[in-house]
Design a protein around this motif. Structure first.
Motif: not given
Ligand code: ATP
Ligand code: MG
Length: 430
Positions: A372-391, A407-415
């Motif tokens: 992630h580049c460009g800073g911003g809140s944790f929440k807005s960064q997580m939104k971008k992470a989701d939009k990127s399609g990353a697992e 921290s490792v967060k699984y975006l598409r799996e229930d882990k």
């Protein structure tokens, strides 16, 4: 857009990041298959001398008569510039490049199996599947008389349609134009027939009776097509050599399980095209139903100044193939992801974030990692992470950096989210 903004030229499209994954997927699928058959890439310029296309495509064709983007180049001192044309297709350029670079010159170099891709330019009426700048992947072989190599080309295309998931909606049409001699006899009979029906043919067709009568067979005019129902067919004029080539072609296709229909109206219409011609067509794209077309052109190399060299090739239209795979919904979903892993950089931890990212990229080069580049809140960064399609989102905050973990967060799996030490990251991701 304001009226002051300059727009793209009509019929020439931009390719946006949202669509480029489909193009990359299609191109790499085709190229992988071609390479697996031992075909090699050749690249040649987009601009060529106009004379090349006039001779290579033929003066009496839609392309040369109406569709070329031609202009006069700047001249030198006291010298007028020469006429140049943006390539409307690849075959003529490919032959020119092979000749000029002596790829067809000596015995060792006589056989070539080549492919190329890139934009082509034709001034046509833009519509779905018909553009002024469009793209082709073309394949040409030189030095082989066939019909084995003709069949190989059809095998390649059939395999490709299967791989793309469109084999159920495309049909192979084949025809033979026979040898020069058979064509000459047929031509006489066809001209006689066309002259008898002159009054009922469309204007273009009438103008072609004397100059290029075979081309009348593929007129798009419905009335002309009706008249042609009673025209003599080339099949009745084939000599032994033409018959033998065509029947071997058919039996090899049968042996390989490639279905086809014979379309006696399929032509290329110029003297240096002969024997095998084919088109892959679909009914799913309206009037622009031909996705791939090709044939044998044993006379072209000589026509362009080389030694007599048998040749056969085809070109497929990328835009039409893209429309078709989208229409059928067979585009793989996972090609749209721009990242597999997204690193969230929460707080003043950029230095560490770069270190971790570069370490992951060099240890696991097949992983697409977006930091992630460009800073911003944790929440807005997580939104971008989701939009990127990353697992996976890796989260690096100030606390984590201090403790030497992410921290490792699984975006598409229930882990369960968990944290790992810096030197464990590679193990976790691989
Ligand atoms: P059509 O009869 O549709 O005009 P063509 O006979 O002019 O096609 P070719 O010169 O054989 O086409 O080109 C090979 C392939 O390139 C076509 O089968 C088609 O898939 C694609 N193609 C040709 N012209 C265009 C265009 N203007 N826009 C998009 N694709 C095209
Ligand atoms: Mg055309």
């Amino acid at each position: 857009m304001g009226s002051n903004n300059i727009q793209a030229v009509k019929g020439m499209n931009d390719l946006l990041p949202s669509e480029s994954p489909v193009w990359q997927y299609l191109e790499s699928t085709v190229i992988d298959i071609l390479q697996s058959y031992g075909y090699q890439e050749i690249r040649f310029p987009i601009l060529e001398k106009t004379a090349l296309f006039k001779r290579g495509i033929g003066e009496v064709t839609d392309i040369v008569e109406k569709e070329m983007y031609t202009f006069t180049d700047k001249g030198g001192v006291n010298k007028s510039g020469e006429s140049l044309t943006m390539r409307p297709e690849g075959t003529a350029s490919c032959v020119r490049a092979c000749e000029q670079n002596k790829l067809l010159f000596d015995r060792a170099n006589q056989v070539q199996k080549l492919w190329y891709t890139g934009p082509m330019f034709r001034h046509e009426r833009p519509q779905k599947g018909r553009l002024r700048q469009f793209h082709q992947i073309g394949v040409e072989t030189f030095g082989l008389e066939g019909p084995d190599v003709d069949v190989e080309l059809l095998l390649i295309t059939a395999k490709l349609w299967k791989e793309l998931g469109i084999d159920n909606v495309v049909e192979l049409q084949i025809n033979t134009l026979g040898t020069k001699e058979s064509r000459a006899n047929y031509r006489t009979a066809l001209v006689e027939f066309l002259n008898q029906h002159r009054g009922a043919l469309d204007e273009d067709s009438v103008s072609r009776i004397d100059r290029n009568p075979l081309r009348v067979l593929d007129s798009k005019n419905a009335d002309t097509q009706t008249i042609l129902n009673d025209a003599p067919t080339l099949m009745d004029y084939l000599d032994d050599e033409s018959e033998a080539h065509f029947s071997q072609l058919k039996s090899l296709l049968d042996s390989q399980g490639i279905a086809y229909t014979i379309n006696p109206r399929l032509v290329r219409g110029l003297d240096y095209y002969g024997k095998t011609v084919f088109e892959w067509v679909t009914t799913k794209l309206g009037a622009q139903g031909t996705i791939c077309a090709g044939g044998r052109y044993d006379g072209l190399v000589e026509e362009l100044g080389g030694k007599p060299t048998p040749a056969v090739g085809f070109a497929m239209g990328i835009e039409r193939l893209i429309l078709l795979i989208q229409e059928l919904n067979v585009v793989p979903k996972d090609i749209f992801r721009s990242a597999d892993v997204y690193l969230v950089v929460a707080g003043d931890v950029q230095e560490k974030a770069f270190q971790i990212s570069e370490h992951i990229r060099s240890s696991l080069p097949y992983i697409r990692l977006q930091m992630h580049c460009g800073g911003g809140s944790f929440k807005s960064q997580m939104k971008k992470a989701d939009k990127s399609g990353a697992e996976i989102a890796l989260i690096l905050g100030e606390n984590e950096a201090e403790e030497g973990v992410v921290s490792v967060k699984y975006l598409r799996e229930d882990k369960q989210q968990h944290s790992v030490k810096f030197d464990e990251i590679i193990n976790t991701l691989s």
